[in-house]
Design an enzyme around this catalytic site. Structure first.
Site, mmCIF file in Angstrom:
data_model
loop_
_atom_site.group_PDB
_atom_site.id
_atom_site.type_symbol
_atom_site.label_atom_id
_atom_site.label_comp_id
_atom_site.label_asym_id
_atom_site.label_seq_id
_atom_site.Cartn_x
_atom_site.Cartn_y
_atom_site.Cartn_z
ATOM 1 C CG ASP A 67 -1.945 1.108 1.186
ATOM 2 O OD1 ASP A 67 -2.237 1.593 0.074
ATOM 3 O OD2 ASP A 67 -2.447 1.492 2.248
ATOM 4 C CG ASN A 78 -3.599 11.133 -5.948
ATOM 5 O OD1 ASN A 78 -2.740 11.140 -6.814
ATOM 6 N ND2 ASN A 78 -4.369 10.084 -5.719
ATOM 7 C CG HIS A 82 -6.216 13.023 -9.122
ATOM 8 N ND1 HIS A 82 -6.424 12.016 -8.212
ATOM 9 C CD2 HIS A 82 -6.941 14.085 -8.688
ATOM 10 C CE1 HIS A 82 -7.266 12.431 -7.276
ATOM 11 N NE2 HIS A 82 -7.585 13.673 -7.535
ATOM 12 C CG ASP A 111 -3.178 8.310 -12.772
ATOM 13 O OD1 ASP A 111 -3.683 7.843 -11.735
ATOM 14 O OD2 ASP A 111 -3.843 8.825 -13.695
ATOM 15 C CD GLU A 137 -4.200 4.038 -1.888
ATOM 16 O OE1 GLU A 137 -4.377 4.443 -0.734
ATOM 17 O OE2 GLU A 137 -5.069 4.115 -2.782
#
Length: 326
Positions: A203, A211, A216, A220, A246
């Site tokens: 994680d 983010n 964002h 990514d 994630e």
């Protein structure tokens, strides 16, 4: 279909038709007499010649134009159909031989002229000429090979899209559907062969904050960077899947708890050192990850194993993140 003439008045010759190639002169003469009374019809582009939902024992010989197998009679689809029939070829031989409904819909790609040979005439020619029977067998053999090749291609395409549907579009790892399908089998195999299996739940730390701070798109890129680190750090026999958001899950077949711990610690360090933005003019936000490790116990199923790895993951978070917990 519009009746325009009979074969004897059309100017076409028996040798124009592939089904009658290579016949002896006396066979050609007999066939000519049989064909003289057969009708020639004209069909327009897009017109259905053979309907897969209706029966009709008749062989259609293409004298001019082009026909095609089609699920849709739209002109564009007919022109791009994978199976087309041209002047000299014929369609409908199966319906003549077994008097059953056609297995496909055939339509005209362009304006075409067709010679109609009914079942009675066709069987008469087969009885009178070994050459016709031989050519018909060759035609059927070719059609079977072509159909088998088409089926193999469809299977390959189907398998390609099936595999594609099992891949996460962002990270390139396997997706949750793949995991739900494959993990039970891997666990069953481990139990049956009494081999070890370990999993690692990964994680990314404070990912929502990452983010919010960097956007964002950067988020990514961080996921992709972590996925690349994981992929590059595994053996060919190992598997990695995006579990959700994630979170990623690593499956290590034939791997003991101690060996899996070494893998997890190595991945934790590599994720910590991963570069998100290769552009040196930008600040380089770093990512870290918490990892939870669990090894398969006797009679344990997939849900229980994942629950153990998830519990270990939360212990890693509680201890300050950026580390591995058992």
């Amino acid at each position: 279909m519009e009746h325009i003439s009979h074969f004897k008045d059309s100017g076409f010759k028996v040798n124009d038709i592939q089904l009658f190639h290579g016949l002896a002169p006396q066979e050609i003469s007999a066939i000519q007499r049989t064909l003289d009374s057969c009708q020639i019809v004209s069909v327009q582009a897009g017109e259905i010649v053979i309907d897969s939902n209706s029966s009709g024992a008749c062989l259609y010989v293409i004298l001019e134009g082009t026909l095609a197998q089609a699920s849709n009679v739209a002109k564009r689809q007919l022109e791009s159909a994978s199976i087309q029939y041209f002047a000299g070829e014929c369609v409908g031989e199966i319906s003549v031989l077994n008097e059953e409904t056609s297995v496909a819909t055939i339509a005209a790609v362009s304006e075409s002229k067709l010679l109609l040979i009914d079942a009675a005439c066709m069987w008469k020619m087969i009885d009178e000429s070994n050459g016709v029977a031989r050519n018909l067998l060759r035609l059927l053999s070719f059609r079977i090979r072509a159909t088998n090749a088409q089926l193999r291609n469809r299977q390959k395409v189907g398998e390609f899209y099936r595999q594609l549907s099992m891949v996460d579009g962002l990270t390139g790892l396997h997706n949750r559907s793949w995991l739900n399908t494959q993990l039970p089998g891997l666990i069953e195999h481990a139990h049956a062969t009494q081999t070890e299996l370990s999993i690692i739940m990964v994680d990314l730390d404070h990912f929502k904050k990452f983010n919010d701070l960097h956007g964002h798109i950067a988020g990514d890129e961080a996921l992709q960077a972590a996925a690349k680190v994981i992929n590059n750090g595994l053996r060919p026999s190992d598997f990695a899947a995006r579990y959700g958001g994630e979170e990623m899950l690593i499956i290590l077949p034939n791997t003991s708890r101690e060996s899996a711990l070494a893998v997890a610690e190595r991945l934790c360090e590599r994720i910590r050192n991963a570069i998100i933005f290769p552009d040196k003019e930008k600040s380089l936000p770093h990512i870290t990850a918490s990892l939870g490790l669990a090894s398969l116990r006797a009679d344990q199923d997939g849900l229980s194993l994942i629950a153990c790895a998830d519990a270990a993951l939360y212990r890693a978070k509680e201890r300050g993140r950026d580390q591995v917990a058992l």
